[in-house]
Design a protein around this motif. Structure first.
Motif, PDB file in Angstrom:
ATOM      1  N   LYS A 134       9.157 114.888  26.969  1.00 23.62           N
ATOM      2  CA  LYS A 134      10.520 115.064  26.467  1.00 23.62           C
ATOM      3  C   LYS A 134      11.429 114.002  27.071  1.00 23.62           C
ATOM      4  O   LYS A 134      11.178 113.483  28.161  1.00 23.62           O
ATOM      5  N   THR A 170      11.017 116.604  32.385  1.00 20.10           N
ATOM      6  CA  THR A 170       9.701 117.230  32.461  1.00 20.10           C
ATOM      7  C   THR A 170       9.830 118.743  32.448  1.00 20.10           C
ATOM      8  O   THR A 170      10.923 119.306  32.655  1.00 20.10           O
ATOM      9  N   ASP A 171       8.705 119.427  32.222  1.00 18.67           N
ATOM     10  CA  ASP A 171       8.703 120.892  32.258  1.00 18.67           C
ATOM     11  C   ASP A 171       9.038 121.398  33.665  1.00 18.67           C
ATOM     12  O   ASP A 171       9.648 122.466  33.817  1.00 18.67           O
ATOM     13  N   GLU A 172       8.648 120.643  34.698  1.00 22.97           N
ATOM     14  CA  GLU A 172       8.958 121.024  36.073  1.00 22.97           C
ATOM     15  C   GLU A 172      10.465 120.973  36.313  1.00 22.97           C
ATOM     16  O   GLU A 172      11.031 121.833  37.013  1.00 22.97           O
ATOM     17  N   ALA A 203      11.852 124.084  34.809  1.00 23.02           N
ATOM     18  CA  ALA A 203      11.453 125.288  35.530  1.00 23.02           C
ATOM     19  C   ALA A 203      12.255 125.474  36.809  1.00 23.02           C
ATOM     20  O   ALA A 203      12.410 126.604  37.289  1.00 23.02           O
ATOM     21  N   ARG A 258      11.506 128.727  24.840  1.00 28.50           N
ATOM     22  CA  ARG A 258      11.350 127.383  24.271  1.00 28.50           C
ATOM     23  C   ARG A 258      12.465 126.435  24.712  1.00 28.50           C
ATOM     24  O   ARG A 258      13.074 125.734  23.919  1.00 28.50           O
ATOM     25  N   GLY A 259      12.710 126.459  26.018  1.00 27.52           N
ATOM     26  CA  GLY A 259      13.597 125.455  26.586  1.00 27.52           C
ATOM     27  C   GLY A 259      15.078 125.712  26.451  1.00 27.52           C
ATOM     28  O   GLY A 259      15.876 124.816  26.736  1.00 27.52           O
TER      29      GLY A 259
END
Length: 358
Positions: free
Chosen positions: A62, A75-77, A80, A144-145
């Motif tokens: 992303k 990033t997904d991290e 999170a 979903r973000g």
């Protein structure tokens, strides 16, 4: 059913482990793009615009593009680690009556399933509390973000959650309503009410997608080589309604006919042209004599109907007079005959009999 999200419902200090399951599914038929020349599939490949190489999904991440065109990787991290309480929790904020929720806000629907034996008790407690209060729960959750708004309600013995759009995502209906001023008559509203009553209610389970079934039948026929395209029925183009009352009356009749009701009040068995409702003229009689109204007086002269009425009345009086005179003459004649007969009898009695000589 496969869960798409695992987390917990936060109900005050009570935590209910749950699994999120899609409550709906799409049955729409999807098509592929093909090359008309040879029927080959048309595919879209993900290509890096810098090196022109195709990139596999595992190497795609992303990024946020700024106004100057530069991209900041996310990033997904990174997501999170955000201090978001709803990342793995459906946080109930309040309970409101269901009619306070604007249907325009309703989005996707999910079932909330108790995740494990320990979740059964608090899950049942929340479900029964919602039932007894006759309210729905308003909650926040992340999926979903992004953080979302949700509404929890009871469906049978399950807690369902509807995703809600945020209030600022609902557009104001500016310029949508008719700009001209229109007045609606009571008679038109009465016919609209009659049409609504005739259509009545519908069993939602009986509704189905006719278009999808037609497409499936066409695909099956084409696959078997026996497809013959039929000429589609063309409906008349929509336009301005000339006679709204007539259109409403015809709609009521059509609705009654579709339900198999008697068509007596629909104007005959053939279902002919629609006759708009008209008010009866005051003082109008029944029968053939009332079919045509008497002409009114014009220019100060009496109408033909009035003259005819007087002539008929004079003729009736003359006939009655003649009849009375006839009865009187007959009575007089009878009395004279009776008197004559009585006089003859008296004369006979008064004349002495002559004795014969020896």
């Amino acid at each position: 059913m496969r869960s798409i999200w695992n987390g917990a419902i936060s109900f005050g200090l009570v935590s209910i482990p749950i699994k999120l399951v899609n409550a709906t599914e799409s049955h729409s038929i999807s098509f592929r793009q093909i090359h008309l020349a040879d029927g080959g599939r048309i595919r879209y490949r993900k290509v890096c615009e810098l090196d022109g190489e195709e990139v596999p999904s595992a190497e795609i991440g992303k990024g946020y593009e700024e106004a100057d065109g530069s991209v900041i990787p996310i990033t997904d991290e990174d997501l999170a680690q955000l201090p978001l309480a709803t990342a793995k929790t459906i946080e109930i904020m309040s309970f409101v009556p269901a009619d306070e929720i604007d249907p325009l806000q309703l989005d996707a629907a999910y079932y909330l399933a108790a995740n494990g034996a320990t979740a059964a008790k608090p899950y049942t407690l929340l479900r029964e509390a919602l039932k007894r209060s006759r309210k729905v729960a308003i909650a926040k959750y992340a999926l979903r973000g992004r953080e979302r708004l949700g509404m929890l309600r009871v469906v049978d013995d399950v807690i369902a959650m509807h995703g809600l759009l945020w209030p600022d995502e609902i557009r104001a209906p500016e310029g949508v309503a008719p700009e001209v001023t229109v007045s609606v008559r009571e008679a038109e509203l009465d016919l609209a009410d009659a049409l609504m009553a005739t259509l009545g209610e519908v069993d939602m389970d009986s509704l189905h997608d006719d278009y999808r079934e037609a497409v499936e039948a066409m695909i099956a026929a084409k696959a078997g080589g026996g497809f013959e395209p039929a000429e589609a029925e063309r409906e008349p183009a929509g336009g301005q309604v000339i006679d709204l009352m007539a259109a409403l009356e015809k709609s009521v009749r059509a609705a009654k006919a579709s339900r198999g009701e008697a068509a007596a009040e629909a104007g005959g068995e053939g279902g002919g042209e629609v006759t708009p409702l008209r008010r009866k003229a005051r003082g109008a009689g029944s029968g053939a004599g009332a079919a045509s109204a008497a002409p009114k007086a014009v220019g100060g002269k009496k109408s033909t109907a009035t003259s005819a009425k007087k002539t008929a009345a004079s003729a009736s009086a003359a006939t009655k007079k003649k009849s009375t005179a006839g009865k009187s003459a007959a009575k007089k004649s009878t009395s004279a005959a009776a008197a004559k007969k009585t006089g003859a009898a008296a004369k006979k009695t008064a004349t002495p009999r002559k004795r014969s000589s020896a």
